[in-house]
Design a protein around this motif. Structure first.
Motif, PDB file in Angstrom:
ATOM      1  N   MET A   1       0.858  -1.187   0.000  1.00 44.66           N
ATOM      2  CA  MET A   1       0.000   0.000   0.000  1.00 44.66           C
ATOM      3  C   MET A   1       0.895   1.239   0.000  1.00 44.66           C
ATOM      4  O   MET A   1       1.952   1.251   0.599  1.00 44.66           O
ATOM      5  CB  MET A   1      -0.917  -0.034   1.228  1.00 44.66           C
ATOM      6  N   ASN A   2       0.437   2.244  -0.603  1.00 48.92           N
ATOM      7  CA  ASN A   2       1.158   3.506  -0.717  1.00 48.92           C
ATOM      8  C   ASN A   2       1.437   4.089   0.680  1.00 48.92           C
ATOM      9  O   ASN A   2       0.555   4.154   1.534  1.00 48.92           O
ATOM     10  CB  ASN A   2       0.289   4.455  -1.544  1.00 48.92           C
ATOM     11  N   ARG A   3       2.666   4.538   0.890  1.00 47.76           N
ATOM     12  CA  ARG A   3       3.066   5.091   2.193  1.00 47.76           C
ATOM     13  C   ARG A   3       2.229   6.315   2.579  1.00 47.76           C
ATOM     14  O   ARG A   3       1.869   6.476   3.735  1.00 47.76           O
ATOM     15  CB  ARG A   3       4.558   5.440   2.180  1.00 47.76           C
ATOM     16  N   ILE A   4       1.932   7.161   1.626  1.00 45.91           N
ATOM     17  CA  ILE A   4       1.128   8.356   1.915  1.00 45.91           C
ATOM     18  C   ILE A   4      -0.272   7.945   2.354  1.00 45.91           C
ATOM     19  O   ILE A   4      -0.828   8.502   3.305  1.00 45.91           O
ATOM     20  CB  ILE A   4       1.085   9.305   0.690  1.00 45.91           C
ATOM     21  N   LEU A   5      -0.835   6.950   1.679  1.00 43.76           N
ATOM     22  CA  LEU A   5      -2.168   6.462   2.036  1.00 43.76           C
ATOM     23  C   LEU A   5      -2.181   5.891   3.458  1.00 43.76           C
ATOM     24  O   LEU A   5      -3.132   6.128   4.214  1.00 43.76           O
ATOM     25  CB  LEU A   5      -2.640   5.414   1.025  1.00 43.76           C
ATOM     26  N   ILE A   6      -1.140   5.185   3.824  1.00 44.87           N
ATOM     27  CA  ILE A   6      -1.058   4.638   5.187  1.00 44.87           C
ATOM     28  C   ILE A   6      -1.001   5.767   6.206  1.00 44.87           C
ATOM     29  O   ILE A   6      -1.670   5.717   7.246  1.00 44.87           O
ATOM     30  CB  ILE A   6       0.130   3.663   5.325  1.00 44.87           C
ATOM     31  N   HIS A   7      -0.230   6.803   5.916  1.00 47.06           N
ATOM     32  CA  HIS A   7      -0.186   7.961   6.821  1.00 47.06           C
ATOM     33  C   HIS A   7      -1.575   8.590   6.956  1.00 47.06           C
ATOM     34  O   HIS A   7      -2.014   8.907   8.063  1.00 47.06           O
ATOM     35  CB  HIS A   7       0.829   9.007   6.326  1.00 47.06           C
ATOM     36  N   ILE A   8      -2.252   8.766   5.846  1.00 45.72           N
ATOM     37  CA  ILE A   8      -3.595   9.369   5.866  1.00 45.72           C
ATOM     38  C   ILE A   8      -4.555   8.497   6.672  1.00 45.72           C
ATOM     39  O   ILE A   8      -5.332   9.004   7.491  1.00 45.72           O
ATOM     40  CB  ILE A   8      -4.100   9.618   4.427  1.00 45.72           C
ATOM     41  N   LEU A   9      -4.509   7.185   6.438  1.00 47.18           N
ATOM     42  CA  LEU A   9      -5.402   6.266   7.158  1.00 47.18           C
ATOM     43  C   LEU A   9      -5.140   6.296   8.664  1.00 47.18           C
ATOM     44  O   LEU A   9      -6.091   6.308   9.457  1.00 47.18           O
ATOM     45  CB  LEU A   9      -5.269   4.845   6.613  1.00 47.18           C
ATOM     46  N   PHE A  10      -3.886   6.300   9.066  1.00 44.41           N
ATOM     47  CA  PHE A  10      -3.557   6.368  10.489  1.00 44.41           C
ATOM     48  C   PHE A  10      -4.073   7.671  11.099  1.00 44.41           C
ATOM     49  O   PHE A  10      -4.671   7.665  12.180  1.00 44.41           O
ATOM     50  CB  PHE A  10      -2.045   6.246  10.712  1.00 44.41           C
ATOM     51  N   ILE A  11      -3.840   8.775  10.405  1.00 42.52           N
ATOM     52  CA  ILE A  11      -4.288  10.071  10.931  1.00 42.52           C
ATOM     53  C   ILE A  11      -5.810  10.108  11.040  1.00 42.52           C
ATOM     54  O   ILE A  11      -6.355  10.524  12.070  1.00 42.52           O
ATOM     55  CB  ILE A  11      -3.747  11.227  10.070  1.00 42.52           C
ATOM     56  N   ILE A  12      -6.503   9.644  10.014  1.00 43.73           N
ATOM     57  CA  ILE A  12      -7.966   9.630  10.049  1.00 43.73           C
ATOM     58  C   ILE A  12      -8.466   8.725  11.168  1.00 43.73           C
ATOM     59  O   ILE A  12      -9.402   9.092  11.898  1.00 43.73           O
ATOM     60  CB  ILE A  12      -8.545   9.206   8.679  1.00 43.73           C
ATOM     61  N   ALA A  13      -7.867   7.552  11.319  1.00 46.27           N
ATOM     62  CA  ALA A  13      -8.310   6.613  12.352  1.00 46.27           C
ATOM     63  C   ALA A  13      -8.106   7.191  13.750  1.00 46.27           C
ATOM     64  O   ALA A  13      -9.018   7.155  14.592  1.00 46.27           O
ATOM     65  CB  ALA A  13      -7.570   5.280  12.211  1.00 46.27           C
ATOM     66  N   VAL A  14      -6.926   7.728  14.019  1.00 48.29           N
ATOM     67  CA  VAL A  14      -6.635   8.271  15.346  1.00 48.29           C
ATOM     68  C   VAL A  14      -7.482   9.508  15.625  1.00 48.29           C
ATOM     69  O   VAL A  14      -8.113   9.614  16.685  1.00 48.29           O
ATOM     70  CB  VAL A  14      -5.124   8.581  15.501  1.00 48.29           C
ATOM     71  N   LEU A  15      -7.520  10.426  14.686  1.00 42.92           N
ATOM     72  CA  LEU A  15      -8.304  11.652  14.858  1.00 42.92           C
ATOM     73  C   LEU A  15      -9.794  11.316  14.963  1.00 42.92           C
ATOM     74  O   LEU A  15     -10.497  11.850  15.829  1.00 42.92           O
ATOM     75  CB  LEU A  15      -8.044  12.615  13.699  1.00 42.92           C
ATOM     76  N   GLY A  16     -10.265  10.428  14.107  1.00 38.12           N
ATOM     77  CA  GLY A  16     -11.675  10.039  14.128  1.00 38.12           C
ATOM     78  C   GLY A  16     -12.077   9.382  15.433  1.00 38.12           C
ATOM     79  O   GLY A  16     -13.103   9.729  16.022  1.00 38.12           O
ATOM     80  N   CYS A  17     -11.277   8.441  15.908  1.00 37.67           N
ATOM     81  CA  CYS A  17     -11.576   7.791  17.190  1.00 37.67           C
ATOM     82  C   CYS A  17     -11.522   8.798  18.334  1.00 37.67           C
ATOM     83  O   CYS A  17     -12.379   8.782  19.225  1.00 37.67           O
ATOM     84  CB  CYS A  17     -10.606   6.640  17.453  1.00 37.67           C
ATOM     85  N   GLY A  18     -10.526   9.652  18.313  1.00 39.22           N
ATOM     86  CA  GLY A  18     -10.408  10.670  19.356  1.00 39.22           C
ATOM     87  C   GLY A  18     -11.596  11.610  19.372  1.00 39.22           C
ATOM     88  O   GLY A  18     -12.141  11.922  20.437  1.00 39.22           O
ATOM     89  N   LEU A  19     -12.037  12.047  18.194  1.00 35.54           N
ATOM     90  CA  LEU A  19     -13.193  12.935  18.121  1.00 35.54           C
ATOM     91  C   LEU A  19     -14.471  12.227  18.555  1.00 35.54           C
ATOM     92  O   LEU A  19     -15.296  12.802  19.276  1.00 35.54           O
ATOM     93  CB  LEU A  19     -13.343  13.496  16.703  1.00 35.54           C
ATOM     94  N   LEU A  20     -14.631  10.980  18.156  1.00 38.05           N
ATOM     95  CA  LEU A  20     -15.803  10.196  18.545  1.00 38.05           C
ATOM     96  C   LEU A  20     -15.860  10.016  20.064  1.00 38.05           C
ATOM     97  O   LEU A  20     -16.917  10.201  20.679  1.00 38.05           O
ATOM     98  CB  LEU A  20     -15.780   8.843  17.837  1.00 38.05           C
ATOM     99  N   ILE A  21     -14.736   9.700  20.657  1.00 40.28           N
ATOM    100  CA  ILE A  21     -14.675   9.543  22.111  1.00 40.28           C
ATOM    101  C   ILE A  21     -14.952  10.882  22.786  1.00 40.28           C
ATOM    102  O   ILE A  21     -15.689  10.947  23.777  1.00 40.28           O
ATOM    103  CB  ILE A  21     -13.316   8.945  22.541  1.00 40.28           C
ATOM    104  N   GLY A  22     -14.379  11.956  22.246  1.00 43.42           N
ATOM    105  CA  GLY A  22     -14.610  13.283  22.814  1.00 43.42           C
ATOM    106  C   GLY A  22     -16.064  13.705  22.748  1.00 43.42           C
ATOM    107  O   GLY A  22     -16.618  14.249  23.711  1.00 43.42           O
ATOM    108  N   ILE A  23     -16.715  13.452  21.624  1.00 46.78           N
ATOM    109  CA  ILE A  23     -18.130  13.819  21.453  1.00 46.78           C
ATOM    110  C   ILE A  23     -19.014  13.041  22.421  1.00 46.78           C
ATOM    111  O   ILE A  23     -20.008  13.564  22.924  1.00 46.78           O
ATOM    112  CB  ILE A  23     -18.563  13.587  19.983  1.00 46.78           C
TER     113      ILE A  23
END
Length: 150
Positions: A1-23
């Motif tokens: 998998m493309n390295r940039i895509l992996i970075h994007i997926l990690f950022i989305i997953a961490v940020l998304g989970c963090g925002l969901l937990i915060g909400i």
């Protein structure tokens, strides 16, 4: 998998989970009723700080996953995510100040562990965790103060 895509997926997953937990764990009346130290920041500061930190954490997680997947650094990274995501539900959701304090201390230890083992193999990732370490150190002091005052 493309390295940039992996970075994007990690950022989305961490940020998304963090925002969901915060909400789902917004400080409510219970939190407002607690005695807090004079250095307690205003509530509005937490969302932007955590959002920025989650982007950094996701970026560092992707770097570690791509380059050191089977390392102690990756295990510490996963551990700090578990402790990080457990804290808000414990503190705000279950209103367990003491248990949240234990978890945030474990979070602090896992961040330090990540930085210690990453420093040798990926200095940039260790360095990028400095603001995270500073914020969690402050949050640990705040959690400790709230525990002692209540």
């Amino acid at each position: 998998m493309n390295r940039i895509l992996i970075h994007i997926l990690f950022i989305i997953a961490v940020l998304g989970c963090g925002l969901l937990i915060g909400i789902n764990n917004i400080p409510g009346e219970w939190y407002q009723s607690l005695a807090k130290p004079a250095f307690n920041p205003p509530n509005w500061i937490f969302a932007p700080v955590w959002s920025a930190l989650y982007i950094i954490i996701g970026f560092v997680g992707a770097r570690t996953f791509l380059n050191y997947r089977a390392s102690a650094a990756m295990r510490f990274w996963v551990a700090q995510m578990i402790f990080n995501f457990a804290w808000s539900p414990l503190f705000f959701g279950f209103q367990e100040i003491a248990l949240a304090l234990i978890v945030i201390i474990a979070l602090l230890i896992s961040i330090l562990g990540f930085m210690a083992v990453s420093r040798r193999q990926d200095y940039l990732s260790a360095l990028l965790f400095v603001p995270y370490l500073a914020w969690v150190s402050f949050a640990t002091l705040l959690n400790t103060s709230i525990f002692l005052m209540n």
